[in-house]
Design a protein around this motif. Sequence first.
Motif, short mmCIF file in Angstrom:
data_model
loop_
_atom_site.label_atom_id
_atom_site.label_comp_id
_atom_site.label_asym_id
_atom_site.label_seq_id
_atom_site.Cartn_x
_atom_site.Cartn_y
_atom_site.Cartn_z
N ARG A 134 0.86 -1.20 0.22
CA ARG A 134 0.02 -0.08 0.01
C ARG A 134 0.71 1.17 0.03
NH1 ARG A 134 -3.47 -2.84 3.86
NH2 ARG A 134 -2.26 -1.97 5.50
N VAL A 135 1.95 1.13 0.84
CA VAL A 135 2.69 2.69 1.11
C VAL A 135 3.95 2.68 0.15
CG1 VAL A 135 1.71 2.85 3.30
CG2 VAL A 135 3.91 1.90 2.96
N SER A 136 4.86 1.59 -0.09
CA SER A 136 6.05 1.79 -0.73
C SER A 136 6.26 1.83 -2.21
CB SER A 136 6.81 0.94 0.03
OG SER A 136 6.60 -0.36 -0.77
N ASP A 137 7.15 2.55 -2.61
CA ASP A 137 7.46 2.60 -3.97
C ASP A 137 8.51 1.47 -4.23
OD1 ASP A 137 6.31 5.32 -4.64
OD2 ASP A 137 7.36 5.84 -2.92
N TYR A 138 9.30 1.27 -3.24
CA TYR A 138 10.35 0.11 -3.55
C TYR A 138 10.11 -0.59 -2.34
CZ TYR A 138 12.72 3.16 -7.16
OH TYR A 138 12.73 3.98 -8.31
N THR A 139 10.73 -2.01 -2.33
CA THR A 139 10.82 -3.15 -1.43
C THR A 139 11.83 -3.77 -1.36
OG1 THR A 139 8.33 -3.14 -1.40
CG2 THR A 139 9.52 -4.83 -0.32
N ALA A 140 12.67 -3.75 -0.36
CA ALA A 140 13.83 -4.47 -0.26
C ALA A 140 13.47 -5.84 0.80
CB ALA A 140 14.89 -3.96 0.47
N PHE A 141 13.56 -7.06 0.06
CA PHE A 141 13.39 -8.52 1.00
C PHE A 141 14.63 -8.92 1.33
CE2 PHE A 141 13.11 -13.06 0.58
CZ PHE A 141 12.56 -13.36 1.67
#
Length: 267
Positions: A218-225
């Motif tokens: 919902r909130v992020s532009d990029y995600t680091a897993f």
Amino acid sequence: MVNASHPTITETVLRTKNLNVYYGSSLAVRDVSLDIPPRQIVAFIGPSGCGKSTVLRCFNRTNDLIPGARVEGKVTFHGKDLYGKGVDPVEVRRRIGMVFQKPNPFPKSIYENIAFGARINGYKGNMDELVETSLRKAAIWDEVKDKLKQSGLGLSGGQQQRLCIARAIAIEPEVILMDEPCSALDPISTLRVEELMQELKEQYTIVIVTHNMQQATRVSDYTAFYNAEATEGGNKIGYLVEYAPTEQVFNNPMEQATRDYVSGRFG
């Protein structure tokens, strides 16, 4: 050994290069390299113990406050080494603010919660104006404007968290780090904080650690897993698996481990 895939980011506010973090002699996080772009929201996701919060704390040197914590590799802010000689960690924390998992207002009035940090940092402007502006930016002014002299501890959990966000904004940072800012909040308060993040990213770079994958989408532009591997001694070592635009991480990840995590197979 997994080499994390990375998005192409042309402008970078924060960067880690081959970051290793130790607690005492134990390696907690290994070889993390990532770039954080300006005025975007970057989410860190992954199972418990994979180093998300550890990496987050490296950005404003709050790991320095943990006995035995040690950082190897590079962490830069606009190209400047945050761990270089002569760098004042207090100034780092002013430029790169932090909002914690559990709302932690000072045991002071709502007004003083906002004014206190600004005063310590030598703010010379109109304090009433700063307090109002900060509370407005944190979308809580209308709820507290008639009780500024009352204790911040008397607010609800969601209001306390927005007060803490206002307190972070008041010292005029460029980056706001958020370590699971909604984990102690009810769904309505969570929604308010998420809406607030979207408004704040027009002015601030935000990095958020979250266990809530729906929140990341919902909130992020990029995600680091991040993931973790067990050592023979029973410890865990966290590492970055994949870093990409959020839509890609959740809909078309490059790594099988990412696919397994976002589809709920583990974690």
